[in-house]
Design a protein around this motif. Structure first.
Motif, PDB file in Angstrom:
ATOM      1  N   SER A 291       0.825  -1.212   0.000  1.00  0.00           N
ATOM      2  CA  SER A 291       0.000   0.000   0.000  1.00  0.00           C
ATOM      3  C   SER A 291       0.853   1.253   0.000  1.00  0.00           C
ATOM      4  CB  SER A 291      -0.915  -0.001   1.231  1.00  0.00           C
ATOM      5  OG  SER A 291      -1.751  -1.129   1.239  1.00  0.00           O
ATOM      6  N   ALA A 292       1.957   1.221   0.743  1.00  0.00           N
ATOM      7  CA  ALA A 292       2.777   2.417   0.894  1.00  0.00           C
ATOM      8  C   ALA A 292       3.638   2.715  -0.321  1.00  0.00           C
ATOM      9  CB  ALA A 292       3.668   2.271   2.131  1.00  0.00           C
ATOM     10  N   MET A 293       4.096   1.680  -1.040  1.00  0.00           N
ATOM     11  CA  MET A 293       5.168   1.901  -2.007  1.00  0.00           C
ATOM     12  C   MET A 293       4.887   1.448  -3.434  1.00  0.00           C
ATOM     13  SD  MET A 293       8.436   0.833   0.399  1.00  0.00           S
ATOM     14  CE  MET A 293       9.629   1.428  -0.799  1.00  0.00           C
ATOM     15  N   MET A 294       4.049   0.445  -3.621  1.00  0.00           N
ATOM     16  CA  MET A 294       4.056  -0.215  -4.925  1.00  0.00           C
ATOM     17  C   MET A 294       3.542   0.669  -6.060  1.00  0.00           C
ATOM     18  SD  MET A 294       2.880  -4.018  -5.979  1.00  0.00           S
ATOM     19  CE  MET A 294       3.565  -4.736  -7.481  1.00  0.00           C
ATOM     20  N   LEU A 295       2.453   1.362  -5.832  1.00  0.00           N
ATOM     21  CA  LEU A 295       1.882   2.168  -6.911  1.00  0.00           C
ATOM     22  C   LEU A 295       2.861   3.244  -7.369  1.00  0.00           C
ATOM     23  CD1 LEU A 295      -0.434   2.833  -8.781  1.00  0.00           C
ATOM     24  CD2 LEU A 295      -1.481   4.188  -6.938  1.00  0.00           C
ATOM     25  N   ALA A 296       3.512   3.900  -6.409  1.00  0.00           N
ATOM     26  CA  ALA A 296       4.472   4.943  -6.772  1.00  0.00           C
ATOM     27  C   ALA A 296       5.665   4.365  -7.523  1.00  0.00           C
ATOM     28  CB  ALA A 296       4.952   5.669  -5.512  1.00  0.00           C
ATOM     29  N   PHE A 297       6.189   3.214  -7.072  1.00  0.00           N
ATOM     30  CA  PHE A 297       7.332   2.601  -7.740  1.00  0.00           C
ATOM     31  C   PHE A 297       6.967   2.128  -9.141  1.00  0.00           C
ATOM     32  CE2 PHE A 297      11.019   1.619  -4.816  1.00  0.00           C
ATOM     33  CZ  PHE A 297      10.705   2.629  -3.908  1.00  0.00           C
ATOM     34  N   LEU A 298       5.773   1.580  -9.301  1.00  0.00           N
ATOM     35  CA  LEU A 298       5.322   1.169 -10.633  1.00  0.00           C
ATOM     36  C   LEU A 298       5.222   2.378 -11.560  1.00  0.00           C
ATOM     37  CD1 LEU A 298       2.504  -1.412  -9.792  1.00  0.00           C
ATOM     38  CD2 LEU A 298       4.588  -1.898 -11.080  1.00  0.00           C
ATOM     39  N   THR A 299       4.660   3.443 -11.044  1.00  0.00           N
ATOM     40  CA  THR A 299       4.466   4.642 -11.861  1.00  0.00           C
ATOM     41  C   THR A 299       5.805   5.210 -12.325  1.00  0.00           C
ATOM     42  OG1 THR A 299       2.448   5.142 -10.605  1.00  0.00           O
ATOM     43  CG2 THR A 299       3.406   6.924 -11.918  1.00  0.00           C
ATOM     44  N   VAL A 300       6.763   5.283 -11.403  1.00  0.00           N
ATOM     45  CA  VAL A 300       8.089   5.793 -11.754  1.00  0.00           C
ATOM     46  C   VAL A 300       8.767   4.883 -12.768  1.00  0.00           C
ATOM     47  CG1 VAL A 300      10.413   6.256 -10.876  1.00  0.00           C
ATOM     48  CG2 VAL A 300       8.410   7.012  -9.590  1.00  0.00           C
ATOM     49  N   GLY A 301       8.725   3.587 -12.522  1.00  0.00           N
ATOM     50  CA  GLY A 301       9.370   2.634 -13.422  1.00  0.00           C
ATOM     51  C   GLY A 301       8.820   2.709 -14.831  1.00  0.00           C
ATOM     52  N   LEU A 302       7.521   2.862 -14.941  1.00  0.00           N
ATOM     53  CA  LEU A 302       6.902   2.908 -16.269  1.00  0.00           C
ATOM     54  C   LEU A 302       7.219   4.203 -17.006  1.00  0.00           C
ATOM     55  CD1 LEU A 302       3.464   1.242 -15.447  1.00  0.00           C
ATOM     56  CD2 LEU A 302       5.338   0.290 -16.805  1.00  0.00           C
TER      57      LEU A 302
END
Length: 504
Positions: free
Chosen positions: A417-428
């Motif tokens: 919840s804390a990290m995954m969405l942001a990390f996915l967004t940056v990676g993409l």
């Protein structure tokens, strides 16, 4: 004055005993909220968006510190979002936002799947499956290890609580086998065979949790984040998830008992009596009951429908949503008497999951809607771009940071919840579009691989660690090696498999 002091002490003593939360962690979480709200609003965010960030981070801190059960912390978030109106301009709209996610089919998929899994334990089918594998493979310690792993793999598609599967079904079988060989921590004989089997029990659970959408509770949250990060262009259905993780997952499950055997070898290598013990237990259980047969038939039905077999045979009109399939399976179990309505009502973990999962999904949706995810992602992207590293290194760094930061978390759900969405967004934003899906799938794999690291990494960990078969140092050492090995398998064999499937 003395009476006043005694009165205050008495009141504080009663308060400390009566309140249902841990006071020091609660004070820390409250301080985090106050400090965040007192800080200037960062450039690029609105005051309401920053207020929601403060609520979200406070909720994550409260979950990590275990102030109260995760469901209560989630309810706290719902109440604060509704009262503060950070997502809307009226109380009516705010409570509508706070409760909107409870209509999500993904949330109900996991809730209903937990209810279905109750039948595995109630009918005794889980224990029977474990004993069958031991009877077939139990002549050597490593064979028992493969039997436990196979049992967990077979149950994984239908038990979305990895704690219930690994800790409630497989672990009792593992302990019974260890005791049968005189391997008992109380007697100092845990290393005879118990340490090895306990580690296999744990690592099979983490591997299988990543192989199926319905194998652990946070997976639907991962699906939701992947869909959001890709703009709905890549959606992991039950079938897509299973297919993508099939080959690397099977490679991990095949390699794991042998690797654990090398890292933590049992003193007792030959176990000719294990098969006999399993056969005696199966004889005691007798032939499969009618309820077990219904449970098996329901599993087969669910698997066929989740794999879209009717649609393959008769056309797309017969394709069913995974949540619809789950409800069909639950209804079959109830009307056949395999489980009853009291079982449904008393399955606390399902209703607990509904609350905390719904609240976390709600906050993720609102953070995205208010522009917080885009703001954070841009900042992280600028930092990585400023370092001068290539996109391959950037993608690898994001995956590794995401996985190994789990040392800081006692909840997989809180971490995701804390990290995954942001990390996915940056990676993409950094990885070229042609290679975006392999990056996404590595992040998906990492969301369960990280469960290997510590004795508090996921719900199954304290159950197995608490049985006393594995010391803390050995748990962390084996966990780190297994984490690196599984990342390597997914990063090589998995990436090649995804090439075969046409994802890059």
């Amino acid at each position: 004055m003395a009476k006043l002091i005694d009165g205050l002490r008495g009141a504080l003593g009663h308060f400390a005993q009566a309140v249902p939360f841990r006071i020091v962690p609660a004070a820390i979480a409250t301080a985090v909220l106050v400090i965040l709200l007192a800080l200037p609003v960062p450039e690029g965010l609105t005051p309401k968006a920053w207020g929601l960030v403060a609520i979200f981070l406070t909720t994550i801190v409260a979950i990590i510190l275990k102030v109260m059960p995760i469901g209560v912390m989630a309810m706290m978030a719902i109440v604060i979002v509704a009262l503060s109106q950070v997502t809307a301009t009226s109380s009516a709209d705010a409570i509508r936002d706070a409760l909107a996610s409870f209509a999500s089919p993904l949330i109900w998929l996991i809730v209903v799947a937990i209810l279905i899994s109750r039948g595995v334990k109630k009918t005794g089918l889980g224990s029977r499956i474990g004993l069958l594998f031991i009877a077939l493979l139990g002549k050597r310690a490593i064979g028992i290890g493969y039997g436990l792993a196979a049992c967990d793999l077979l149950l994984a598609p239908f038990t979305p609580s990895n704690t219930a599967r690994g800790g409630g079904v497989v672990h009792p079988v593992m302990r019974s086998i260890a005791h049968a060989f005189g391997s008992d921590p109380a007697q100092g004989t845990q290393r005879k065979v118990g340490t090895y089997l306990a580690l296999v029990n744990m690592h099979a659970n983490t591997i299988t949790s990543g192989m199926f959408l319905t194998a652990t509770a946070p997976n639907p949250l991962v699906v939701d984040y992947v869909a959001r990060a890709t703009g709905q262009s890549f959606q992991l259905s039950w079938t897509t998830w299973a297919l993508c993780m099939l080959l690397p997952g099977l490679a991990c499950i095949l390699a794991m008992p042998l690797l654990v055997y090398l890292l933590s070898p049992p003193e007792l290598k030959e176990t000719p009596d294990a098969a006999g013990y399993a056969r005696r237990e199966l004889e005691r259980l007798g032939p499969p009951s009618a309820r077990e047969k219904v449970m098996l038939a329901t599993f087969a039905l669910l698997l066929a429908l989740w794999a879209n077999v009717p649609a393959l045979l008769f056309g797309p009109a017969f394709r069913l949503d995974p949540t619809v399939v789950a409800f069909v399976g639950l209804f079959v179990l109830i009307v056949t008497g395999t489980i009853d309505w009291d079982d449904v009502l008393s399955e606390k973990s399902a209703w607990d999951t509904l609350i905390w999962f719904g609240a976390l999904v709600m906050m993720a949706e609102q953070l995205n809607r208010l522009g917080v995810i885009a703001w954070f992602s841009q900042g992280l992207k600028d930092a990585i771009a400023g370092s001068g590293m290539g996109w391959q290194a950037a993608g690898a760094v994001l995956v590794l940071l995401f996985v190994f930061s789990h040392y800081l978390f006692a909840s997989t759900t809180a971490h995701i919840s804390a990290m995954m969405l942001a990390f996915l967004t940056v990676g993409l934003q950094l990885v070229p579009a042609d290679y975006a899906i392999p990056f996404v799938l590595m992040m998906v794999a990492g969301s369960t691989i990280m469960m290997t690291l510590t004795h508090y990494a996921t719900g199954t960990s304290p159950v197995i660690f608490g049985s006393g078969y594995v010391g803390l140092g050995e748990w962390w050492r084996v966990g780190l090696v297994m984490c690196v090995a599984e990342l390597a398998i997914y990063g090589t064999l998995g990436v090649l498999w995804w090439k075969v499937l046409g994802y890059w």
